[in-house]
Design a protein around this motif. Structure first.
Motif, short mmCIF file in Angstrom:
data_model
loop_
_atom_site.label_atom_id
_atom_site.label_comp_id
_atom_site.label_asym_id
_atom_site.label_seq_id
_atom_site.Cartn_x
_atom_site.Cartn_y
_atom_site.Cartn_z
N ARG A 193 59.30 46.60 106.08
CA ARG A 193 60.10 47.60 105.39
C ARG A 193 60.06 48.95 105.68
N ALA A 213 62.63 42.48 108.44
CA ALA A 213 61.77 42.04 107.31
C ALA A 213 62.05 40.52 107.14
N SER A 216 57.74 32.71 107.26
CA SER A 216 57.64 34.20 107.42
C SER A 216 57.58 34.59 108.82
N ASN A 243 62.85 36.63 101.86
CA ASN A 243 61.86 35.52 100.82
C ASN A 243 62.85 34.57 100.60
N THR A 250 55.05 42.24 104.69
CA THR A 250 56.48 42.75 104.29
C THR A 250 56.55 44.20 104.13
N ARG A 301 52.53 36.84 105.10
CA ARG A 301 53.92 37.25 104.88
C ARG A 301 54.02 38.53 103.80
N GLN A 302 53.09 38.32 102.57
CA GLN A 302 53.08 39.36 101.94
C GLN A 302 52.34 40.49 102.10
#
Length: 244
Positions: free
Chosen positions: A213, A223, A231, A226, A209, A205-206
């Motif tokens: 975006r 997106a 995710s 959080n 992202t 997910r990180q």
């Protein structure tokens, strides 16, 4: 009565499947050509798909899959049913794929490929390296390109997830194996399976992202939020999800 409706029916169904597998294993150990043909038809494509996602090279995946089935055939007499036949084969597959990947980093990564990158990307798409569905059969050329771009980016970021989280993600979210099956294949506890999935999904997910975006408005992506524990990357009305 349709389906399994009682605990007794469930136990009978499980027992029937176990007896069927035991009969197949007995035929395999006896050298039955029909049983081996069944084994290839049942497991060759899933094993190839699993190996490809780990080694990320179609030729290496094909060679490794061939090696895996040679080991399965030669080692069939050592299979005593402590786990399911699928679990045993997948355990061999993961071991061989990991060995091939280590070899690649030591040797083949130094070589310069003469094949176009587009060929690899196309093969990856054909083998479904990531389960990304097209919205419909009438999408525009731009939508086709957008979907392929998203798929390739997800594949790229998944390859960067460190082990052992990457393999656990592949087994659960791509191979759709149960927690129990993953625990058996990797020979770890259920708690460890869940922990690796949580950390692997968060890492993916990180990584995704910033990309979402950056190009979300252009490609119609949403997106990940959080504030939720799931995710997801959405495109064209469909979502690529990494669920806890």
């Amino acid at each position: 009565m349709a389906g399994v409706t009682t605990l007794g029916d469930l136990a009978s169904a499980i027992g029937a499947r176990s007896q069927e597998e035991a009969a197949i294993v007995a035929e395999l150990k006896a050298g039955s050509e029909e049983a081996y043909a069944w084994l290839i038809g049942e497991f060759q494509q899933p094993v190839y798909g699993l190996v490809y996602r780990i080694v990320n090279d179609p030729a290496d995946a094909a060679d490794t899959t061939q090696d895996i089935f040679l080991k399965v055939f030669r080692g069939m007499n050592s299979f005593h049913g402590e786990s399911s036949l699928k679990t045993w084969i997948y355990r061999i597959a993961l071991h061989e794929a990991a060995n091939r990947r280590r070899w690649w980093f030591r040797h083949k990564a130094r070589e310069t490929s003469i094949e176009p990158a587009e060929s690899e990307a196309s093969t990856a798409g054909e083998n479904g390296a990531i389960q990304v569905a097209l919205t419909d059969h009438g999408e525009s050329p731009f939508e086709c390109v957008a979907h392929r771009e998203v798929q390739q980016r997800v594949e790229e970021e998944l390859r960067k997830i460190p082990e052992p989280y990457r393999t656990t993600l592949i087994l659960r979210d791509l191979e759709d194996m149960s927690y129990d099956e993953i625990a058996e294949v990797l020979e770890i506890s259920l708690g460890t399976v869940k922990s690796r999935l949580t950390r692997g999904r968060e890492a993916l997910r990180q990584r995704l992202t910033p990309y979402v975006r950056e190009v979300g408005n252009e490609l119609g992506l949403t997106a990940p939020d959080n504030s939720v524990s799931r995710s997801q990357v959405a495109g064209g009305g469909r979502r690529v999800e990494v669920m806890p």
